[in-house]
Motif scaffolding. Structure first.
Motif, mmCIF file in Angstrom:
data_model
loop_
_atom_site.group_PDB
_atom_site.id
_atom_site.type_symbol
_atom_site.label_atom_id
_atom_site.label_comp_id
_atom_site.label_asym_id
_atom_site.label_seq_id
_atom_site.Cartn_x
_atom_site.Cartn_y
_atom_site.Cartn_z
ATOM 1 N N ILE A 183 49.682 123.319 48.626
ATOM 2 C CA ILE A 183 49.838 122.651 47.329
ATOM 3 C C ILE A 183 51.317 122.437 46.994
ATOM 4 O O ILE A 183 51.863 121.371 47.247
ATOM 5 C CB ILE A 183 49.142 123.442 46.202
ATOM 6 C CG1 ILE A 183 47.710 123.795 46.601
ATOM 7 C CG2 ILE A 183 49.118 122.631 44.917
ATOM 8 C CD1 ILE A 183 46.999 124.683 45.622
ATOM 9 N N CYS A 184 51.942 123.424 46.409
ATOM 10 C CA CYS A 184 53.319 123.181 45.964
ATOM 11 C C CYS A 184 54.141 124.468 45.991
ATOM 12 O O CYS A 184 54.829 124.788 45.018
ATOM 13 C CB CYS A 184 53.347 122.550 44.583
ATOM 14 S SG CYS A 184 52.357 123.412 43.362
ATOM 15 N N GLY A 185 54.076 125.188 47.094
ATOM 16 C CA GLY A 185 54.999 126.272 47.348
ATOM 17 C C GLY A 185 54.954 127.416 46.363
ATOM 18 O O GLY A 185 53.896 127.971 46.072
ATOM 19 N N ILE A 211 60.823 129.123 50.906
ATOM 20 C CA ILE A 211 62.214 128.676 50.915
ATOM 21 C C ILE A 211 62.725 128.559 52.335
ATOM 22 O O ILE A 211 63.433 127.610 52.686
ATOM 23 C CB ILE A 211 63.084 129.663 50.119
ATOM 24 C CG1 ILE A 211 62.599 129.729 48.663
ATOM 25 C CG2 ILE A 211 64.542 129.243 50.165
ATOM 26 C CD1 ILE A 211 62.566 128.403 47.966
ATOM 27 N N LEU A 212 62.351 129.503 53.181
ATOM 28 C CA LEU A 212 62.807 129.494 54.576
ATOM 29 C C LEU A 212 62.398 128.204 55.286
ATOM 30 O O LEU A 212 63.155 127.647 56.071
ATOM 31 C CB LEU A 212 62.223 130.715 55.305
ATOM 32 C CG LEU A 212 62.756 130.997 56.707
ATOM 33 C CD1 LEU A 212 64.222 131.415 56.638
ATOM 34 C CD2 LEU A 212 61.942 132.103 57.368
ATOM 35 N N ASP A 244 56.943 121.968 50.482
ATOM 36 C CA ASP A 244 56.161 122.807 49.590
ATOM 37 C C ASP A 244 56.674 122.860 48.156
ATOM 38 O O ASP A 244 55.922 123.215 47.260
ATOM 39 C CB ASP A 244 56.094 124.230 50.148
ATOM 40 C CG ASP A 244 55.272 124.292 51.419
ATOM 41 O OD1 ASP A 244 54.317 123.500 51.544
ATOM 42 O OD2 ASP A 244 55.594 125.100 52.300
ATOM 43 N N THR A 245 57.930 122.583 47.910
ATOM 44 C CA THR A 245 58.428 122.693 46.541
ATOM 45 C C THR A 245 58.742 121.310 45.981
ATOM 46 O O THR A 245 59.241 120.431 46.690
ATOM 47 C CB THR A 245 59.708 123.546 46.462
ATOM 48 O OG1 THR A 245 60.803 122.806 47.001
ATOM 49 C CG2 THR A 245 59.555 124.836 47.247
ATOM 50 N N THR A 246 58.450 121.130 44.706
ATOM 51 C CA THR A 246 58.676 119.840 44.055
ATOM 52 C C THR A 246 60.150 119.448 44.099
ATOM 53 O O THR A 246 60.490 118.289 44.356
ATOM 54 C CB THR A 246 58.200 119.907 42.600
ATOM 55 O OG1 THR A 246 56.820 120.283 42.592
ATOM 56 C CG2 THR A 246 58.354 118.567 41.915
ATOM 57 N N ALA A 247 61.015 120.410 43.837
ATOM 58 C CA ALA A 247 62.445 120.108 43.843
ATOM 59 C C ALA A 247 62.910 119.686 45.236
ATOM 60 O O ALA A 247 63.715 118.766 45.386
ATOM 61 C CB ALA A 247 63.226 121.316 43.363
ATOM 62 N N ILE A 355 65.490 132.915 43.172
ATOM 63 C CA ILE A 355 64.828 133.029 44.474
ATOM 64 C C ILE A 355 65.845 133.406 45.546
ATOM 65 O O ILE A 355 65.611 134.263 46.396
ATOM 66 C CB ILE A 355 64.120 131.706 44.831
ATOM 67 C CG1 ILE A 355 62.867 131.548 43.963
ATOM 68 C CG2 ILE A 355 63.747 131.673 46.313
ATOM 69 C CD1 ILE A 355 62.183 130.217 44.129
ATOM 70 N N GLY A 356 67.008 132.747 45.505
ATOM 71 C CA GLY A 356 68.061 133.095 46.464
ATOM 72 C C GLY A 356 68.522 134.528 46.307
ATOM 73 O O GLY A 356 68.747 135.240 47.287
ATOM 74 N N LEU A 357 68.639 134.984 45.057
ATOM 75 C CA LEU A 357 69.068 136.356 44.803
ATOM 76 C C LEU A 357 68.007 137.362 45.242
ATOM 77 O O LEU A 357 68.322 138.471 45.667
ATOM 78 C CB LEU A 357 69.376 136.538 43.318
ATOM 79 C CG LEU A 357 70.660 135.868 42.809
ATOM 80 C CD1 LEU A 357 70.675 135.809 41.284
ATOM 81 C CD2 LEU A 357 71.892 136.614 43.324
ATOM 82 N N GLU A 358 66.729 136.972 45.132
ATOM 83 C CA GLU A 358 65.634 137.891 45.472
ATOM 84 C C GLU A 358 65.322 137.912 46.964
ATOM 85 O O GLU A 358 64.658 138.832 47.442
ATOM 86 C CB GLU A 358 64.368 137.501 44.719
ATOM 87 C CG GLU A 358 64.392 137.867 43.244
ATOM 88 C CD GLU A 358 63.050 137.615 42.588
ATOM 89 O OE1 GLU A 358 62.614 138.441 41.790
ATOM 90 O OE2 GLU A 358 62.438 136.570 42.879
ATOM 91 N N PHE A 359 65.748 136.898 47.697
ATOM 92 C CA PHE A 359 65.377 136.785 49.104
ATOM 93 C C PHE A 359 65.876 137.997 49.889
ATOM 94 O O PHE A 359 67.024 138.406 49.771
ATOM 95 C CB PHE A 359 65.981 135.510 49.702
ATOM 96 C CG PHE A 359 65.607 135.306 51.146
ATOM 97 C CD1 PHE A 359 64.360 134.827 51.482
ATOM 98 C CD2 PHE A 359 66.496 135.617 52.156
ATOM 99 C CE1 PHE A 359 64.012 134.632 52.805
ATOM 100 C CE2 PHE A 359 66.155 135.432 53.488
ATOM 101 C CZ PHE A 359 64.909 134.933 53.815
ATOM 102 N N ARG A 360 64.976 138.570 50.674
ATOM 103 C CA ARG A 360 65.334 139.721 51.503
ATOM 104 C C ARG A 360 64.916 139.445 52.938
ATOM 105 O O ARG A 360 63.730 139.252 53.214
ATOM 106 C CB ARG A 360 64.645 140.990 51.012
ATOM 107 C CG ARG A 360 65.150 141.539 49.688
ATOM 108 C CD ARG A 360 64.337 142.755 49.290
ATOM 109 N NE ARG A 360 64.730 143.282 47.995
ATOM 110 C CZ ARG A 360 65.593 144.279 47.830
ATOM 111 N NH1 ARG A 360 66.145 144.841 48.892
ATOM 112 N NH2 ARG A 360 65.887 144.712 46.625
ATOM 113 N N VAL A 361 65.876 139.414 53.827
ATOM 114 C CA VAL A 361 65.558 139.253 55.250
ATOM 115 C C VAL A 361 64.675 140.414 55.707
ATOM 116 O O VAL A 361 63.779 140.251 56.536
ATOM 117 C CB VAL A 361 66.850 139.198 56.082
ATOM 118 C CG1 VAL A 361 66.529 139.141 57.575
ATOM 119 C CG2 VAL A 361 67.683 137.986 55.682
#
Length: 399
Positions: A183-185, A211-212, A244-247, A355-361
């Motif tokens: 649908i939309c991520g 995001i990846l 997946d994302t609208t933006a 989202i960038g701040l929360e991303f954890r490899v």
């Protein structure tokens, strides 16, 4: 993986791709602050949260500054078109990732994490997004988009659900992955998380995967559309049905051209509108099948309502109100809608920064290869089916 604040240090969080024998102790819908497990209390907690908000808003302001300034910096150069086409999602996510590294290295990341309110920011942005959608235009001019959205969402959702089951993933993670890729991520994953009561770390993990995969798609799909020689309409339908994302769809469509951007937006908005249908279906399936124990009472309408993501109603209400308002206010009303759209952009920027701040490899590493394999396979399936549907439904499209 996002730490589970309710567990002691000796009770490790199970991998997100496997069922948790202890059940879902903390769902994505829980209003608990993300930094509740850091030991901060009272004034210290709120002070660090305020520091986190300063970080988030500063990165959002820098995103806005770069979005508006970079095209001017590169005007007249060989990369002028690219600089003008790169929009705020790219800057927001990249700045969020850079900020992530900085706060992690300085050791303050967990203490300020309560300010990374991705869910709140993106839900608010989606409600405001509804104000930019004219229901009558969608209904009258987007027939092929509606057909593609229904067929594509059904095919990709069922394929992902089936494949995740073959890989032995937890039902809740299956629902999040299938909703996100079909649908939309992130927004669809959030809606699904509320409907199926997924764990917070499952939502964070799914958002990281979105995001990846979305970031390279912004650049790869317009390039592939050119290589394949697709018409602008087919390219737009393909991009709108895939990313997946609208933006990110907006950014990729802008790179491919104005007509491509318009079609991509219509297709994506149509998918967004169907998000509520999928949310209701997931709510009913998990309430009646997955979460219902033997001998327990049959869930009533109240249970379905409690699980239903209410922001979807806000999204639809905003669209209806804006449509009626513009019909009565005429061209004078566009200035008001413009203000709403600008406010929406700010909330989406805040969401992407978060989202960038929360991303954890580490979350990808700890989850293992199975969810990544499922998401990657579903993405390839989505690419092929969407290309076939776009070529069939939009081959004679004349805007």
């Amino acid at each position: 993986m996002t730490a589970d604040a309710t567990r002691p240090a000796t009770d490790p969080v199970p991998p997100v791709g496997t069922p948790d024998p202890a059940g879902p102790p903390e769902t994505a819908a829980d209003p608990k602050p993300a930094a509740a497990g850091t030991g901060l209390r009272g004034g210290a907690f709120w002070a660090w949260t305020a520091v986190g908000l300063v970080v988030v808003f500063a990165l959002a302001a820098l995103t806005r500054y770069l979005e508006q300034s970079v095209p001017g910096w590169f005007e007249g150069t060989s990369v002028e078109d690219l600089a003008a086409a790169v929009e705020y999602p790219v800057y927001a996510i990249l700045l969020g990732l850079v900020g992530n590294i900085v706060v992690t290295v300085t050791g303050i990341r967990d203490r300020i994490a309560a300010a990374f309110r991705t869910e709140f920011f993106i839900k608010t942005g989606l409600v405001l997004l509804g104000a930019s959608i004219n229901l009558s235009v969608i209904a009258s001019a987007a027939g092929p988009a509606i057909a593609q959205a229904i067929l594509l969402i059904s095919a990709v959702f069922l394929f992902t659900w089936w494949l995740a089951g073959r890989f032995g993933l937890d039902d809740r993670l299956r629902a999040l992955l299938a909703s996100a890729v079909s649908i939309c991520g992130v927004s669809a994953a959030i809606a699904a998380a509320g409907a199926v009561r997924a764990r917070r770390e499952q939502l964070a993990y799914t958002a990281s995967l979105v995001i990846l995969f979305a970031l390279p798609s912004i650049f790869i799909l317009p390039w592939l559309a050119d290589v394949f020689g697709l018409t602008p309409a087919v390219a737009g339908a393909w991009i709108g049905g895939n990313i997946d994302t609208t933006a990110a769809v907006t950014a990729a469509g802008a790179l491919a051209g104005e007509e491509t951007l318009q079609i991509a937006s219509i297709v994506k908005v149509t998918q967004n509108a169907l998000m509520g249908v999928v949310a209701v279906a997931l709510t009913a399936y998990f309430a009646y099948k997955v979460d219902r124990t033997a001998g327990s009472a049959r869930p009533g309408v109240g249970e379905l309502w409690r699980r239903f993501p209410k922001f979807v109603l806000g999204f639809i209400a905003a669209s209806v109100i804006a449509t009626i308002y513009l019909q009565n206010a005429g061209s004078d009303g566009r200035a008001v809608i413009g203000v709403v759209n600008d406010l929406r952009t700010w909330f989406l920027i805040l969401a992407f920064v978060s989202i960038g701040l929360e991303f954890r490899v580490s979350s990808l590493r700890e989850a293992g290869w199975r969810p990544i394999a499922v998401f990657a396979s579903a993405t390839v399936f989505n690419l092929v089916v969407a290309l076939a549907l776009a070529s069939l439904l939009f081959r004679d499209f004349a805007g």
